[in-house]
Design an enzyme around this catalytic site. Structure first.
Site, PDB file in Angstrom:
ATOM      1  N   HIS A 113       0.799  -1.225   0.000  1.00  0.00           N
ATOM      2  CA  HIS A 113       0.000   0.000   0.000  1.00  0.00           C
ATOM      3  C   HIS A 113       0.836   1.283   0.000  1.00  0.00           C
ATOM      4  O   HIS A 113       0.278   2.376  -0.147  1.00  0.00           O
ATOM      5  CB  HIS A 113      -0.992  -0.014   1.169  1.00  0.00           C
ATOM      6  CG  HIS A 113      -2.335   0.553   0.825  1.00  0.00           C
ATOM      7  ND1 HIS A 113      -3.462   0.338   1.585  1.00  0.00           N
ATOM      8  CD2 HIS A 113      -2.742   1.351  -0.207  1.00  0.00           C
ATOM      9  CE1 HIS A 113      -4.495   0.979   1.025  1.00  0.00           C
ATOM     10  NE2 HIS A 113      -4.073   1.593  -0.046  1.00  0.00           N
ATOM     11  N   ASP A 136      -9.755  -0.624   3.867  1.00  0.00           N
ATOM     12  CA  ASP A 136      -8.576  -1.217   4.507  1.00  0.00           C
ATOM     13  C   ASP A 136      -8.964  -1.837   5.839  1.00  0.00           C
ATOM     14  O   ASP A 136      -9.916  -1.393   6.486  1.00  0.00           O
ATOM     15  CB  ASP A 136      -7.556  -0.086   4.765  1.00  0.00           C
ATOM     16  CG  ASP A 136      -6.123  -0.564   4.727  1.00  0.00           C
ATOM     17  OD1 ASP A 136      -5.780  -1.451   5.531  1.00  0.00           O
ATOM     18  OD2 ASP A 136      -5.344  -0.037   3.906  1.00  0.00           O
ATOM     19  N   HIS A 138      -6.685  -1.665   8.173  1.00  0.00           N
ATOM     20  CA  HIS A 138      -5.823  -0.871   9.052  1.00  0.00           C
ATOM     21  C   HIS A 138      -6.033   0.628   8.820  1.00  0.00           C
ATOM     22  O   HIS A 138      -6.611   1.035   7.815  1.00  0.00           O
ATOM     23  CB  HIS A 138      -4.355  -1.225   8.799  1.00  0.00           C
ATOM     24  CG  HIS A 138      -4.074  -2.685   8.889  1.00  0.00           C
ATOM     25  ND1 HIS A 138      -4.144  -3.516   7.793  1.00  0.00           N
ATOM     26  CD2 HIS A 138      -3.763  -3.480   9.946  1.00  0.00           C
ATOM     27  CE1 HIS A 138      -3.871  -4.756   8.174  1.00  0.00           C
ATOM     28  NE2 HIS A 138      -3.644  -4.771   9.472  1.00  0.00           N
ATOM     29  N   ASP A 140      -3.479   2.899   8.445  1.00  0.00           N
ATOM     30  CA  ASP A 140      -2.460   3.390   7.502  1.00  0.00           C
ATOM     31  C   ASP A 140      -2.081   4.843   7.763  1.00  0.00           C
ATOM     32  O   ASP A 140      -1.665   5.559   6.860  1.00  0.00           O
ATOM     33  CB  ASP A 140      -2.905   3.193   6.042  1.00  0.00           C
ATOM     34  CG  ASP A 140      -2.886   1.728   5.637  1.00  0.00           C
ATOM     35  OD1 ASP A 140      -2.523   0.874   6.462  1.00  0.00           O
ATOM     36  OD2 ASP A 140      -3.243   1.427   4.476  1.00  0.00           O
ATOM     37  N   HIS A 153       4.166   0.886   4.319  1.00  0.00           N
ATOM     38  CA  HIS A 153       2.777   0.529   3.932  1.00  0.00           C
ATOM     39  C   HIS A 153       1.779   0.804   5.056  1.00  0.00           C
ATOM     40  O   HIS A 153       0.573   0.811   4.795  1.00  0.00           O
ATOM     41  CB  HIS A 153       2.681  -0.911   3.397  1.00  0.00           C
ATOM     42  CG  HIS A 153       2.535  -1.979   4.441  1.00  0.00           C
ATOM     43  ND1 HIS A 153       1.880  -3.162   4.207  1.00  0.00           N
ATOM     44  CD2 HIS A 153       2.980  -2.044   5.713  1.00  0.00           C
ATOM     45  CE1 HIS A 153       1.917  -3.919   5.296  1.00  0.00           C
ATOM     46  NE2 HIS A 153       2.589  -3.263   6.221  1.00  0.00           N
ATOM     47  N   ASP A 242      -7.309  -1.858  -0.370  1.00  0.00           N
ATOM     48  CA  ASP A 242      -6.373  -2.824   0.211  1.00  0.00           C
ATOM     49  C   ASP A 242      -7.137  -4.130   0.376  1.00  0.00           C
ATOM     50  O   ASP A 242      -8.160  -4.174   1.070  1.00  0.00           O
ATOM     51  CB  ASP A 242      -5.880  -2.296   1.569  1.00  0.00           C
ATOM     52  CG  ASP A 242      -4.756  -3.133   2.150  1.00  0.00           C
ATOM     53  OD1 ASP A 242      -4.784  -4.366   1.967  1.00  0.00           O
ATOM     54  OD2 ASP A 242      -3.865  -2.546   2.796  1.00  0.00           O
ATOM     55  N   ASP A 244      -6.709  -6.509   2.128  1.00  0.00           N
ATOM     56  CA  ASP A 244      -6.853  -7.005   3.499  1.00  0.00           C
ATOM     57  C   ASP A 244      -8.114  -6.475   4.194  1.00  0.00           C
ATOM     58  O   ASP A 244      -8.448  -6.911   5.297  1.00  0.00           O
ATOM     59  CB  ASP A 244      -5.586  -6.796   4.328  1.00  0.00           C
ATOM     60  CG  ASP A 244      -5.325  -5.343   4.745  1.00  0.00           C
ATOM     61  OD1 ASP A 244      -6.253  -4.519   4.726  1.00  0.00           O
ATOM     62  OD2 ASP A 244      -4.168  -5.050   5.106  1.00  0.00           O
ATOM     63  N   GLU A 287      -1.748  -5.111  -2.020  1.00  0.00           N
ATOM     64  CA  GLU A 287      -1.493  -6.102  -0.945  1.00  0.00           C
ATOM     65  C   GLU A 287      -1.944  -7.514  -1.278  1.00  0.00           C
ATOM     66  O   GLU A 287      -2.058  -8.345  -0.378  1.00  0.00           O
ATOM     67  CB  GLU A 287      -2.095  -5.636   0.391  1.00  0.00           C
ATOM     68  CG  GLU A 287      -1.568  -4.303   0.906  1.00  0.00           C
ATOM     69  CD  GLU A 287      -0.162  -4.369   1.523  1.00  0.00           C
ATOM     70  OE1 GLU A 287       0.390  -5.488   1.645  1.00  0.00           O
ATOM     71  OE2 GLU A 287       0.391  -3.285   1.843  1.00  0.00           O
TER      72      GLU A 287
HETATM   73 MN   LIG Z   1      -3.436  -0.585   3.665  1.00  0.00          MN
END
Ligand SMILES: [Mn+2]
Length: 328
Positions: A113, A136, A138, A140, A153, A242, A244, A287
């Site tokens: 990312h 996402d 997360h 970030d 990332h 992302d 994830d 990712e």
């Molecule tokens: Mn990310």
């Protein structure tokens, strides 16, 4: 909404096989896996004309590159490979700026990312008013002071929000336009570092975590997200996806898995709904690490005798949804 953020259905694909923003081998293989799975053909089947498929120069940015063997902290700050990633993102930003100036849809394939600093930083040079939907697991939003790992990332939004200007990072000096809180929404979040949360709250980012999706449903969350981004009228939008964010049950091939993510339909709905606005001008897909999860027999599928990686598959499908593919 009747805006003209794109000129016809032209699209540029930029491959950004960058892995040094994190520490798991294989995420640099994402772009070639997506392309060899027929991405261009399927995008064209939706009526888009693919003008260019380019690739940034990443000879020293892959996991097994010379830089990959350098000691982690070269800058004295808790941030890994700022030189290498700053220059890679600058190359990417040039391509993204040009594609946005030409009013073509800009599709950037990562890579980790960290590349969104380039794709969005470049888009902002052409479209300072750009709205960003960041999907996402997360936040970030880490900085060298809050990051547990020093991996870039986990920091791209700190760069794009202008929070890194106070650090001596000359390789990112090309970043000129930054996001304001009304230009950014985060969706699908479920893992934020403690000090990162403090930064996010004080900057004022709008977060739609998994809890809001549980409570209101993805449809209502998207209505609220659009209300924020379009509060001053129509603006071009960029989707930074992302993989994830999607629950690991559906997308296991990624480096920082967090349970409790978007289910298959929620993942698609975000992309479909943004395509429906007519304002979407760019997308990152990042990712996907084809080396992870791929050999799990339970995840293995065969089509015409060939292995199909389910995470690559869902990534490809999300791109198609963002480009207007509909159920009915
Ligand atoms: Mn990310």
């Amino acid at each position: 909404m009747g805006q003209n953020f794109l000129k016809g259905k032209h699209l540029n694909v930029i491959q950004a096989p960058v892995a040094l923003g994190q520490n798991v081998e294989g995420v640099d293989e994402g772009p070639e896996m997506l392309l060899s799975s027929g991405l261009v053909k399927q995008v064209e089947a939706l009526g888009w004309k693919v003008d260019e498929v380019s690739e940034i120069d990443t000879h020293d940015l892959r996991w097994n590159s010379p830089a990959g063997h350098l000691p982690a902290h070269q800058s004295g700050l808790n941030i890994k490979f700022p030189e290498e990633l700053g220059h890679a993102c600058e190359d990417l930003a040039c391509l993204a700026q040009k594609s946005n100036t030409n009013k073509a849809f800009t599709l950037t394939l990562g890579g980790d990312h960290s590349i969104a600093i380039g794709s969005i930083g470049g888009a902002l040079l052409a479209r300072p008013d750009l709205g960003v939907i960041w999907v996402d697991a997360h936040g970030d939003f880490n900085t060298p002071e809050t990051s547990p790992s020093g991996n870039i990332h986990g920091m791209p939004l700190a760069f794009l929000a202008g929070l890194m200007k106070k650090y001596p990072l000359p390789s990112f000096a090309w970043l000129k336009n930054f996001l304001t809180p009304s230009q950014l929404v985060l969706i699908g979040i479920r893992s934020i570092d403690v000090e990162e949360r403090t930064i996010m709250k004080s900057w004022g980012v709008h977060v739609f975590s998994m809890t809001e999706i549980d409570r209101h449903g993805i449809g209502e969350v998207m209505e609220q997200a659009k209300k924020i981004l379009f509060q001053n009228g129509p603006r071009p939008l960029h989707l930074s996806y992302d993989i994830d964010a999607v629950d690991p049950h559906f997308a296991p091939s990624t480096g920082t898995k967090v349970r409790g993510g978007l289910n298959y339909r929620e993942a698609h709905y975000i992309a479909e709904d943004l395509a429906n606005t007519g304002a979407l001008v760019g997308m990152d897909l990042v990712e996907i690490n084809p080396r992870l999860g791929y050999l799990d027999p339970a995840q293995r599928q065969l089509r015409q005798g060939q292995d199909v990686n389910p995470t690559v598959e869902i990534g490809l499908e999300l791109v198609l949804s963002a480009l207007g593919k509909r159920i009915y």
